[in-house]
Design an enzyme around this catalytic site. Structure first.
Site, PDB file in Angstrom:
ATOM      1  N   SER A 137       0.838  -1.205   0.000  1.00  0.00           N
ATOM      2  CA  SER A 137       0.000   0.000   0.000  1.00  0.00           C
ATOM      3  C   SER A 137       0.869   1.249   0.000  1.00  0.00           C
ATOM      4  CB  SER A 137      -0.853  -0.021   1.278  1.00  0.00           C
ATOM      5  OG  SER A 137      -1.403   1.243   1.557  1.00  0.00           O
ATOM      6  N   TYR A 150      -3.129  -0.661  10.063  1.00  0.00           N
ATOM      7  CA  TYR A 150      -3.011  -0.866   8.622  1.00  0.00           C
ATOM      8  C   TYR A 150      -1.614  -0.466   8.154  1.00  0.00           C
ATOM      9  CZ  TYR A 150      -4.429  -0.714   3.676  1.00  0.00           C
ATOM     10  OH  TYR A 150      -4.543  -0.938   2.314  1.00  0.00           O
TER      11      TYR A 150
HETATM   12  P1  NDP Z   1     -11.899  -5.363  -1.224  1.00  0.00           P
HETATM   13  O1  NDP Z   1     -12.613  -5.110   0.048  1.00  0.00           O
HETATM   14  O2  NDP Z   1     -12.685  -5.423  -2.488  1.00  0.00           O
HETATM   15  O3  NDP Z   1     -11.042  -6.705  -1.109  1.00  0.00           O
HETATM   16  C1  NDP Z   1     -10.603  -7.199   0.129  1.00  0.00           C
HETATM   17  C2  NDP Z   1     -10.779  -8.689   0.116  1.00  0.00           C
HETATM   18  O4  NDP Z   1     -10.124  -9.253   1.266  1.00  0.00           O
HETATM   19  C3  NDP Z   1     -12.238  -9.122   0.196  1.00  0.00           C
HETATM   20  O5  NDP Z   1     -12.445 -10.176  -0.717  1.00  0.00           O
HETATM   21  C4  NDP Z   1     -12.370  -9.642   1.609  1.00  0.00           C
HETATM   22  O6  NDP Z   1     -13.358 -10.652   1.757  1.00  0.00           O
HETATM   23  C5  NDP Z   1     -10.987 -10.191   1.838  1.00  0.00           C
HETATM   24  N1  NDP Z   1     -10.684 -10.397   3.257  1.00  0.00           N
HETATM   25  C6  NDP Z   1     -10.761  -9.511   4.273  1.00  0.00           C
HETATM   26  N2  NDP Z   1     -10.444 -10.103   5.432  1.00  0.00           N
HETATM   27  C7  NDP Z   1     -10.153 -11.389   5.136  1.00  0.00           C
HETATM   28  C8  NDP Z   1      -9.772 -12.525   5.887  1.00  0.00           C
HETATM   29  N3  NDP Z   1      -9.605 -12.481   7.233  1.00  0.00           N
HETATM   30  N4  NDP Z   1      -9.569 -13.697   5.244  1.00  0.00           N
HETATM   31  C9  NDP Z   1      -9.737 -13.779   3.931  1.00  0.00           C
HETATM   32  N5  NDP Z   1     -10.098 -12.763   3.147  1.00  0.00           N
HETATM   33  C10 NDP Z   1     -10.309 -11.578   3.749  1.00  0.00           C
HETATM   34  O7  NDP Z   1     -10.803  -4.189  -1.297  1.00  0.00           O
HETATM   35  P2  NDP Z   1      -9.502  -3.939  -2.206  1.00  0.00           P
HETATM   36  O8  NDP Z   1      -9.603  -4.607  -3.505  1.00  0.00           O
HETATM   37  O9  NDP Z   1      -9.268  -2.494  -2.162  1.00  0.00           O
HETATM   38  O10 NDP Z   1      -8.352  -4.611  -1.326  1.00  0.00           O
HETATM   39  C11 NDP Z   1      -7.460  -5.612  -1.793  1.00  0.00           C
HETATM   40  C12 NDP Z   1      -6.076  -5.358  -1.204  1.00  0.00           C
HETATM   41  O11 NDP Z   1      -5.532  -4.170  -1.756  1.00  0.00           O
HETATM   42  C13 NDP Z   1      -6.042  -5.183   0.310  1.00  0.00           C
HETATM   43  O12 NDP Z   1      -4.919  -5.873   0.842  1.00  0.00           O
HETATM   44  C14 NDP Z   1      -5.860  -3.689   0.475  1.00  0.00           C
HETATM   45  O13 NDP Z   1      -5.218  -3.369   1.695  1.00  0.00           O
HETATM   46  C15 NDP Z   1      -4.988  -3.398  -0.722  1.00  0.00           C
HETATM   47  N6  NDP Z   1      -4.933  -1.992  -1.132  1.00  0.00           N
HETATM   48  C16 NDP Z   1      -6.059  -1.324  -1.529  1.00  0.00           C
HETATM   49  C17 NDP Z   1      -5.970  -0.009  -1.927  1.00  0.00           C
HETATM   50  C18 NDP Z   1      -7.147   0.772  -2.390  1.00  0.00           C
HETATM   51  O14 NDP Z   1      -7.022   1.986  -2.575  1.00  0.00           O
HETATM   52  N7  NDP Z   1      -8.314   0.166  -2.585  1.00  0.00           N
HETATM   53  C19 NDP Z   1      -4.691   0.701  -1.924  1.00  0.00           C
HETATM   54  C20 NDP Z   1      -3.569  -0.104  -1.512  1.00  0.00           C
HETATM   55  C21 NDP Z   1      -3.715  -1.392  -1.120  1.00  0.00           C
HETATM   56  P3  NDP Z   1     -14.862 -10.229   2.181  1.00  0.00           P
HETATM   57  O15 NDP Z   1     -15.387  -9.372   1.074  1.00  0.00           O
HETATM   58  O16 NDP Z   1     -15.580 -11.524   2.316  1.00  0.00           O
HETATM   59  O17 NDP Z   1     -14.708  -9.469   3.467  1.00  0.00           O
END
Ligand code: NDP
Length: 245
Positions: A137, A150
Site C-alpha cells: 500500500s 493498517y
Molecule cells: P476489497 O474489500 O474489495 O477486497 C478485500 C478482500 O479481502 C475481500 O475479498 C475480503 O473478503 C478479503 N478479506 C478480508 N479479510 C479477510 C480474511 N480475514 N480472510 C480472507 N479474506 C479476507 O478491497 P480492495 O480490492 O481495495 O483490497 C485488496 C487489497 O488491496 C487489500 O490488501 C488492500 O489493503 C490493498 N490496497 C487497496 C488499496 C485501495 O485503494 N483500494 C490501496 C492499496 C492497497 P470479504 O469481502 O468476504 O470481506
C-alpha cells in the site's frame, strides 16, 4: 513479427480476497494471460456476489479466512498444482486502530495472514518454481493518522517480502509486492464519500485521478510471469504518481 506476449498458460493462481476489487482485476488479468484462477473471500455474501464467468473464462471460488489455520489447510487441500499465490486479502478499520484489539485484528489479517498463506503454499510453489505477490500500500511508505494498524501491517509486508524472497530463493520461489495508490474499491468507499479527502487525494496524484482495480493487474501479470524471472524481493509502486509529488 509476433506481438510481445506474457504467457501464463498452464499456470494455476490463487488470489486471496480475489472475489472483488483489486484481487478480482488481477484474477481477470491472469486469465487473460492464460492461467487458471482460484479466487477467495471470507464471507458467503462476497463469494455469492462474485461473478465467476469473466471475459476470459471461469473463476473457481473458495471461501477462505486467512486468520484461521483450519480454513487455510482446507483451501490448500482443495488445490492440486500451484504456481502463483497473490496475498491480496486485507482490511482496514479506519479510526478504530488505536484500540489494541482492532490494531491486532488488522495485523492478524494483513500481515500474519500473508505469513500463514505463504508458509502453507511453499511446498506447492517449490515444486513448480512458482512465485508470490503481496499487495502492499501507500501506507508501506507513509504513516496514516487514522490507521496505525493498517500502516504497520503494510510496512511490515515490504520487509516480509524481502525476507521470504531471500529465504526461499533456495527453493526457486520468487516473492515480490505491489504497492497500489488510491484505488476505487469497497475498501476505500468510506474515504471516497468524504468529499474533502477524496479531492485531496485526486489533487495530490500526479495523474489527477483515482485508480481503478484494472490498473493494478498489469504489474501482477508481469511479476507472476517468467518475464520477471530475475525479479525478487522488490515492491513495485503503481500509484498514478501519488508518492512522487
Ligand atoms: P476489497 O474489500 O474489495 O477486497 C478485500 C478482500 O479481502 C475481500 O475479498 C475480503 O473478503 C478479503 N478479506 C478480508 N479479510 C479477510 C480474511 N480475514 N480472510 C480472507 N479474506 C479476507 O478491497 P480492495 O480490492 O481495495 O483490497 C485488496 C487489497 O488491496 C487489500 O490488501 C488492500 O489493503 C490493498 N490496497 C487497496 C488499496 C485501495 O485503494 N483500494 C490501496 C492499496 C492497497 P470479504 O469481502 O468476504 O470481506
Amino acid at each position: 513479427t509476433m506481438a510481445y506476449t506474457i504467457d501464463l498458460t498452464g499456470k494455476t493462481a490463487l488470489v486471496t480476497g480475489g472475489a472483488s476489487g483489486i484481487g478480482y482485476a488481477i484474477a481477470e488479468g491472469f486469465q487473460e494471460a492464460g492461467a487458471e484462477v482460484i479466487v477467495t473471500a471470507q464471507s458467503d455474501e462476497s463469494l455469492e456476489k462474485c461473478v465467476e464467468k469473466t471475459k476470459f473464462g471461469t473463476l473457481r471460488k473458495l471461501k477462505l479466512d486467512v486468520t484461521n489455520d483450519i480454513s487455510i489447510e482446507k483451501t490448500f487441500d482443495e488445490i492440486d498444482e500451484l504456481h502463483i499465490l497473490v496475498n491480496n486479502a486485507g482490511r482496514i478499520k479506519r479510526g478504530l486502530e488505536y484500540r489494541i484489539e482492532h490494531f491486532a485484528d488488522v495485523i492478524n489479517t494483513n500481515l500474519m495472514g500473508v505469513m500463514r498463506m505463504s508458509h502453507e503454499a511453499l511446498p506447492k510453489l517449490a515444486l513448480t518454481h512458482g512465485n508470490i505477490i503481496n499487495i502492499a500500500s501507500m501506507f508501506s511508505f507513509f504513516g496514516s493518522p487514522m490507521s496505525p494498524g493498517y500502516t504497520a501491517s503494510k510496512t511490515g509486508l515490504v520487509g516480509l517480502t524481502k525476507s521470504l524472497a531471500n529465504g526461499w530463493s533456495e527453493h526457486h520461489v520468487r516473492v515480490n509486492a505491489i504497492a497500489p495508490g488510491y484505488i476505487e474499491t469497497k475498501l476505500t468507499k468510506a474515504l471516497r464519500e468524504e468529499d474533502e479527502q477524496r479531492e485531496k487525494i485526486t489533487e495530490r496524484t500526479a495523474l489527477k485521478k483515482w485508480g481503478v482495480p484494472e490498473d493494478i493487474a498489469g504489474a501482477a501479470v508481469y511479476l507472476a510471469s517468467d518475464r520477471a524471472s530475475y525479479t525478487t524481493g522488490t515492491t513495485i509502486t503503481v500509484d498514478g504518481g501519488y508518492s512522487i509529488t
